[in-house]
Design a protein around this motif. Structure first.
Motif, short mmCIF file in Angstrom:
data_model
loop_
_atom_site.label_atom_id
_atom_site.label_comp_id
_atom_site.label_asym_id
_atom_site.label_seq_id
_atom_site.Cartn_x
_atom_site.Cartn_y
_atom_site.Cartn_z
N SER A 1 0.84 -1.20 0.00
CA SER A 1 0.00 0.00 0.00
C SER A 1 0.87 1.25 0.00
O SER A 1 0.59 2.21 -0.72
CB SER A 1 -0.92 0.02 1.22
OG SER A 1 -1.86 -1.02 1.16
N ASN A 2 1.93 1.23 0.79
CA ASN A 2 2.86 2.37 0.83
C ASN A 2 3.54 2.56 -0.52
O ASN A 2 3.76 3.70 -0.95
CB ASN A 2 3.90 2.18 1.93
CG ASN A 2 3.29 2.26 3.32
OD1 ASN A 2 2.22 2.83 3.51
ND2 ASN A 2 3.96 1.68 4.28
N LYS A 3 3.85 1.47 -1.20
CA LYS A 3 4.47 1.58 -2.52
C LYS A 3 3.50 2.19 -3.54
O LYS A 3 3.91 2.94 -4.42
CB LYS A 3 4.98 0.23 -3.00
CG LYS A 3 6.21 -0.21 -2.23
CD LYS A 3 6.73 -1.54 -2.68
CE LYS A 3 7.91 -1.88 -1.79
NZ LYS A 3 8.65 -3.03 -2.17
N MET A 4 2.22 1.88 -3.39
CA MET A 4 1.21 2.50 -4.26
C MET A 4 1.22 4.00 -4.04
O MET A 4 1.17 4.77 -5.01
CB MET A 4 -0.18 1.93 -3.96
CG MET A 4 -0.37 0.51 -4.40
SD MET A 4 -2.00 -0.10 -3.90
CE MET A 4 -1.69 -1.86 -3.85
N TRP A 5 1.27 4.43 -2.77
CA TRP A 5 1.30 5.86 -2.48
C TRP A 5 2.53 6.52 -3.09
O TRP A 5 2.45 7.64 -3.59
CB TRP A 5 1.25 6.11 -0.97
CG TRP A 5 -0.15 6.22 -0.49
CD1 TRP A 5 -0.83 5.33 0.29
CD2 TRP A 5 -1.08 7.27 -0.79
NE1 TRP A 5 -2.11 5.78 0.49
CE2 TRP A 5 -2.29 6.97 -0.16
CE3 TRP A 5 -0.99 8.43 -1.54
CZ2 TRP A 5 -3.40 7.78 -0.26
CZ3 TRP A 5 -2.10 9.26 -1.64
CH2 TRP A 5 -3.29 8.93 -1.00
N GLU A 6 3.66 5.83 -3.06
CA GLU A 6 4.88 6.39 -3.66
C GLU A 6 4.66 6.66 -5.15
O GLU A 6 5.15 7.66 -5.68
CB GLU A 6 6.06 5.44 -3.47
CG GLU A 6 6.54 5.36 -2.04
CD GLU A 6 7.59 4.28 -1.82
OE1 GLU A 6 8.14 3.75 -2.82
OE2 GLU A 6 7.85 3.95 -0.65
N VAL A 7 3.93 5.79 -5.81
CA VAL A 7 3.65 5.96 -7.24
C VAL A 7 2.73 7.18 -7.45
O VAL A 7 3.00 8.04 -8.28
CB VAL A 7 3.02 4.69 -7.85
CG1 VAL A 7 2.58 4.91 -9.29
CG2 VAL A 7 4.01 3.52 -7.76
N TRP A 8 1.64 7.25 -6.69
CA TRP A 8 0.68 8.34 -6.87
C TRP A 8 1.28 9.69 -6.52
O TRP A 8 0.91 10.71 -7.11
CB TRP A 8 -0.57 8.11 -6.04
CG TRP A 8 -1.35 6.91 -6.45
CD1 TRP A 8 -1.66 6.52 -7.72
CD2 TRP A 8 -1.91 5.93 -5.59
NE1 TRP A 8 -2.38 5.37 -7.70
CE2 TRP A 8 -2.55 4.96 -6.40
CE3 TRP A 8 -1.95 5.74 -4.21
CZ2 TRP A 8 -3.22 3.86 -5.88
CZ3 TRP A 8 -2.60 4.65 -3.71
CH2 TRP A 8 -3.23 3.72 -4.54
N LEU A 9 2.18 9.70 -5.55
CA LEU A 9 2.77 10.96 -5.09
C LEU A 9 3.98 11.40 -5.90
O LEU A 9 4.63 12.38 -5.55
CB LEU A 9 3.15 10.85 -3.60
CG LEU A 9 1.97 10.76 -2.64
CD1 LEU A 9 2.46 10.47 -1.22
CD2 LEU A 9 1.13 12.02 -2.67
N ARG A 10 4.24 10.74 -6.98
CA ARG A 10 5.34 11.11 -7.87
C ARG A 10 4.80 12.11 -8.89
O ARG A 10 4.13 11.74 -9.85
CB ARG A 10 5.86 9.85 -8.58
CG ARG A 10 7.27 9.94 -9.05
CD ARG A 10 7.74 8.65 -9.73
NE ARG A 10 7.51 7.45 -8.94
CZ ARG A 10 7.03 6.30 -9.45
NH1 ARG A 10 6.73 6.19 -10.73
NH2 ARG A 10 6.86 5.25 -8.67
#
Length: 183
Positions: free
Chosen positions: A48-57
């Motif tokens: 889930s945290n990795k998904m956030w890293e993608v969206w917040l790029r």
């Protein structure tokens, strides 16, 4: 802050254009698949945290600076300042879904559910695989009393990421529990 950032942040898009966000569908699809097969909460949360890293790029450094500043203000409960930054971000990068998602979150916190829903719909039009926008949309629909739509939206989000905390809203006795099940 470098001069180029300052010009973009002060003058806005008249002096610079935000590049198109990269296609992240493949990256998210892989994360969804891994999330569905995660064997425990720790693995699920890591994904889930990795998904956030993608969206917040963000698409470029200027947009990233505005996003980060808005997030810092949001985390400090400066919702007026955060909203101004997210307004600036969607003006500068109208094709970047996270700007709309973050602005929707601030609107949700301010109980402006109708406008939050507008921004979530835009975010999902731009990035249909944005699970946080999917779950945010479900919560917003729930607050608007549109329970069947909220349930359907949350089911989509949980299908993409079964580790969402909002999944608890689908449990028996919870606000979005499935209807029509036999006892």
């Amino acid at each position: 802050m470098r001069l180029s950032f300052a010009l973009v942040l002060i003058c806005g898009p008249a002096f610079a254009a935000c590049p198109a966000p990269p296609d992240i569908a493949g990256e998210l699809t892989q994360l969804f698949e891994k999330s569905r097969s995660a064997s425990n909460f720790q693995q699920g949360q890591s994904l889930s945290n990795k998904m956030w890293e993608v969206w917040l790029r963000a698409p470029d450094d200027a947009a990233q600076e505005v996003l980060n500043r808005g997030l810092r203000k949001r985390d400090a409960f400066d919702f007026v300042g955060a909203l101004a930054d997210f307004d600036r971000l969607v003006t500068y990068c109208p094709a970047y879904a996270e700007g709309y998602n973050q602005r929707a979150y601030i609107l949700y916190l301010r109980e402006d559910y109708e406008n939050a829903l507008v921004d979530l719909d835009i975010a999902l039009e731009l990035q249909p695989l944005h699970v946080a926008a999917q779950s945010g949309r479900a919560l917003t629909l729930m607050k608007l009393g549109r329970i069947p739509e909220a349930r359907a939206q949350l089911l989509v989000a949980v299908e993409n990421n079964p580790w969402l905390s909002e999944a608890a809203l689908l449990a028996k006795g919870a606000p979005l529990e499935p209807v029509g099940e036999d006892i």
